[in-house]
Scaffold this motif. Structure first.
Motif, PDB file in Angstrom:
ATOM      1  N   THR A 115      81.389  94.241  51.686  1.00 21.26           N
ATOM      2  CA  THR A 115      80.892  94.234  50.305  1.00 21.26           C
ATOM      3  C   THR A 115      79.837  95.323  50.147  1.00 21.26           C
ATOM      4  N   PHE A 116      79.522  95.659  48.895  1.00 23.56           N
ATOM      5  CA  PHE A 116      78.501  96.687  48.639  1.00 23.56           C
ATOM      6  C   PHE A 116      77.152  96.243  49.193  1.00 23.56           C
ATOM      7  N   GLU A 117      76.853  94.953  49.073  1.00 25.16           N
ATOM      8  CA  GLU A 117      75.586  94.435  49.586  1.00 25.16           C
ATOM      9  C   GLU A 117      75.508  94.582  51.107  1.00 25.16           C
ATOM     10  N   ASN A 118      76.617  94.251  51.798  1.00 19.92           N
ATOM     11  CA  ASN A 118      76.629  94.381  53.260  1.00 19.92           C
ATOM     12  C   ASN A 118      76.658  95.843  53.689  1.00 19.92           C
ATOM     13  N   PHE A 119      77.292  96.684  52.868  1.00 24.10           N
ATOM     14  CA  PHE A 119      77.277  98.118  53.177  1.00 24.10           C
ATOM     15  C   PHE A 119      75.845  98.642  53.132  1.00 24.10           C
ATOM     16  N   GLN A 120      75.067  98.188  52.167  1.00 27.83           N
ATOM     17  CA  GLN A 120      73.666  98.609  52.062  1.00 27.83           C
ATOM     18  C   GLN A 120      72.865  98.175  53.301  1.00 27.83           C
ATOM     19  N   LYS A 121      73.188  96.990  53.840  1.00 23.92           N
ATOM     20  CA  LYS A 121      72.540  96.531  55.085  1.00 23.92           C
ATOM     21  C   LYS A 121      72.885  97.471  56.237  1.00 23.92           C
ATOM     22  N   LEU A 122      74.164  97.853  56.302  1.00 22.81           N
ATOM     23  CA  LEU A 122      74.615  98.751  57.370  1.00 22.81           C
ATOM     24  C   LEU A 122      73.913 100.092  57.295  1.00 22.81           C
TER      25      LEU A 122
ATOM     26  N   LYS B 129      71.119 100.834  55.837  1.00 27.00           N
ATOM     27  CA  LYS B 129      69.684 100.687  56.076  1.00 27.00           C
ATOM     28  C   LYS B 129      69.363 100.767  57.563  1.00 27.00           C
ATOM     29  N   ASN B 130      70.303 100.313  58.398  1.00 29.52           N
ATOM     30  CA  ASN B 130      70.072 100.288  59.845  1.00 29.52           C
ATOM     31  C   ASN B 130      70.716 101.462  60.582  1.00 29.52           C
ATOM     32  N   THR B 131      71.327 102.388  59.832  1.00 29.08           N
ATOM     33  CA  THR B 131      71.957 103.564  60.450  1.00 29.08           C
ATOM     34  C   THR B 131      70.950 104.698  60.455  1.00 29.08           C
ATOM     35  N   ASP B 132      70.335 104.939  61.635  1.00 33.01           N
ATOM     36  CA  ASP B 132      69.247 105.911  61.731  1.00 33.01           C
ATOM     37  C   ASP B 132      69.693 107.302  62.185  1.00 33.01           C
TER      38      ASP B 132
ATOM     39  N   ILE C 135      78.862 109.767  57.608  1.00 30.53           N
ATOM     40  CA  ILE C 135      80.236 109.300  57.827  1.00 30.53           C
ATOM     41  C   ILE C 135      80.483 107.971  57.129  1.00 30.53           C
ATOM     42  N   PHE C 136      79.592 107.017  57.309  1.00 30.49           N
ATOM     43  CA  PHE C 136      79.787 105.694  56.713  1.00 30.49           C
ATOM     44  C   PHE C 136      79.806 105.776  55.185  1.00 30.49           C
TER      45      PHE C 136
ATOM     46  N   TYR D 267      76.017  99.711  65.132  1.00 26.51           N
ATOM     47  CA  TYR D 267      75.264  99.579  63.867  1.00 26.51           C
ATOM     48  C   TYR D 267      75.606  98.279  63.131  1.00 26.51           C
ATOM     49  N   LEU D 268      76.820  97.795  63.288  1.00 18.91           N
ATOM     50  CA  LEU D 268      77.177  96.496  62.698  1.00 18.91           C
ATOM     51  C   LEU D 268      76.382  95.379  63.356  1.00 18.91           C
ATOM     52  N   ALA D 269      76.292  95.435  64.690  1.00 18.32           N
ATOM     53  CA  ALA D 269      75.531  94.420  65.421  1.00 18.32           C
ATOM     54  C   ALA D 269      74.048  94.476  65.043  1.00 18.32           C
ATOM     55  N   LYS D 270      73.546  95.686  64.912  1.00 20.39           N
ATOM     56  CA  LYS D 270      72.149  95.889  64.536  1.00 20.39           C
ATOM     57  C   LYS D 270      71.867  95.323  63.143  1.00 20.39           C
ATOM     58  N   SER D 271      72.883  95.375  62.277  1.00 17.50           N
ATOM     59  CA  SER D 271      72.755  94.887  60.897  1.00 17.50           C
ATOM     60  C   SER D 271      73.148  93.421  60.764  1.00 17.50           C
ATOM     61  N   LYS D 272      73.526  92.799  61.909  1.00 13.58           N
ATOM     62  CA  LYS D 272      73.969  91.401  61.943  1.00 13.58           C
ATOM     63  C   LYS D 272      75.158  91.159  61.009  1.00 13.58           C
TER      64      LYS D 272
END
Length: 357
Positions: free
Chosen positions: A175-182, A184-187, A194-195, A291-296
């Motif tokens: 979802t857009f909300e979960n994409f924003q979480k991803l 946020k944690n992609t440094d 890419i994402f 990054y998915l794991a980092k974003s839970k």
């Protein structure tokens, strides 16, 4: 036995075409093997007949290895390079080691079964989908032997397959909300870029990795998708897409334009031919999982970005034809077949519309 060439007639008159018939007796065929071909040029038909007769006469005792050499030599001229490389890699790595010295007429269903048990299924080294690819190439090679070398029947047809065409799995929609979480944690700037590209364009992984600087038109705000990336035998290969519909220009947002400009500004002396991302698919896959794991967030594949993009557009009521074109599908039927379940909620919208009439 041999070959004959004659004119084809219609209503008692020659219609301008020639026909060749080649008939040869082979030890592994109960009846003479007969091949025919028609054409407008006599010299071409004669050459075909001579080549076919020679090929059939040489088929007696031909080993699987010799068959494959002729098979690959023939198809190399008829299919795309990447398709040929995939085909030859599967055959040479997973089929030839077992069958290479066996005459094709001696390969029985029992030998195919033995190959499955003692090679394909040994130590569970192959996935079901990989097994299916191997069995498909083995079957195709024997079909070629039937067509051009007079083999009586395909031994694979009498043996139960051990592979399946596709591994069934649940599609993950980000979802857009979960994409924003991803995000946020992609440094890392590269993975951040890419994402964003994958989520907001829905392009395929191979299309992403083939992108170069010149494919971006910042004035028109488009991505030019006209090639795809493959990694075969430790070599990077960029080819045209498999279908014409995959060649397309995709509109991108102002935000994505800004992200791309910033990313390119950090590349070393880029020109139009500079590839944006010179990484492997495996590195891309592994970092996505990190990054998915980092974003839970739940695990997903790179291709799930494509599904997520389609899902986002569908829920925003974008026309299915426009979505199909953007994704590079051959037609909207493919799009509907893939995402039909996302339209279940539209029943309420239909009723609301009808109630207002």
């Amino acid at each position: 036995m041999g070959y004959t060439i004659y004119k084809l007639n219609e209503n008692g008159k020659w219609n301008g075409k020639w026909k060749a018939e080649v008939k040869v007796s082979l030890p592994f065929s109960e009846k003479p093997v007969k091949k025919t071909k028609t054409g407008e040029k006599k010299k071409d038909i004669i050459k075909w007949a001579q080549d076919m007769e020679k090929r059939l006469l040489n088929a007696s005792g031909i080993t699987y290895n010799t068959l494959i050499e002729e098979y690959l030599k023939d198809y190399k001229k008829r299919i795309k390079e990447i398709t040929f490389l995939n085909k030859s890699q599967i055959i040479r790595n997973h089929i030839l080691p077992f069958f290479k010295d066996i005459p094709i007429e001696d390969i029985t269903p029992l030998i195919i079964r033995k190959y499955q048990n003692e090679y394909l299924l040994l130590d569970n080294k192959y996935s079901k989908s990989t097994l299916n690819l191997i069995e498909a190439q083995l079957t195709a090679s024997f079909n070629y032997a039937i067509k051009y070398y007079g083999l009586k029947e395909n031994p694979c047809k009498k043996v139960e397959k051990v592979g399946v065409s596709k591994r069934q799995r649940n599609i993950v929609f980000l979802t857009f909300e979960n994409f924003q979480k991803l995000i946020k944690n992609t440094d890392d700037d590269m993975y951040f870029t890419i994402f964003n590209i994958l989520f907001f364009t829905g392009i395929r992984k191979g299309e992403l990795l083939a992108l170069n600087v010149g494919d971006i038109d910042f004035k028109k705000k488009t991505l030019n998708i006209n090639k795809t990336f493959h990694r075969i035998n430790k070599k990077d290969i960029i080819t045209e897409p498999k279908t014409k519909s995959s060649i397309r220009k995709i509109k991108i947002t102002d935000t994505l334009c800004t992200i791309l400009k910033d990313y390119i500004s950090h590349l070393y002396k880029p020109d139009n031919n500079t590839r944006l991302f010179t990484i492997t698919s495996m590195a891309l896959k592994n970092n996505l999982l990190i990054y998915l794991a980092k974003s839970k967030l739940p695990k997903m594949t790179l291709h799930d970005f494509r599904h997520s993009h389609a899902s986002l557009l569908i829920h925003k009521k974008v026309n299915i034809l426009a979505i199909s074109k953007r994704l590079g599908h051959e037609n909207s039927v493919i799009t509907l077949k893939t995402y039909a379940h996302l339209y279940d909620d539209d029943d309420n919208d239909i009723i609301d519309t009808l109630e207002k009439l």
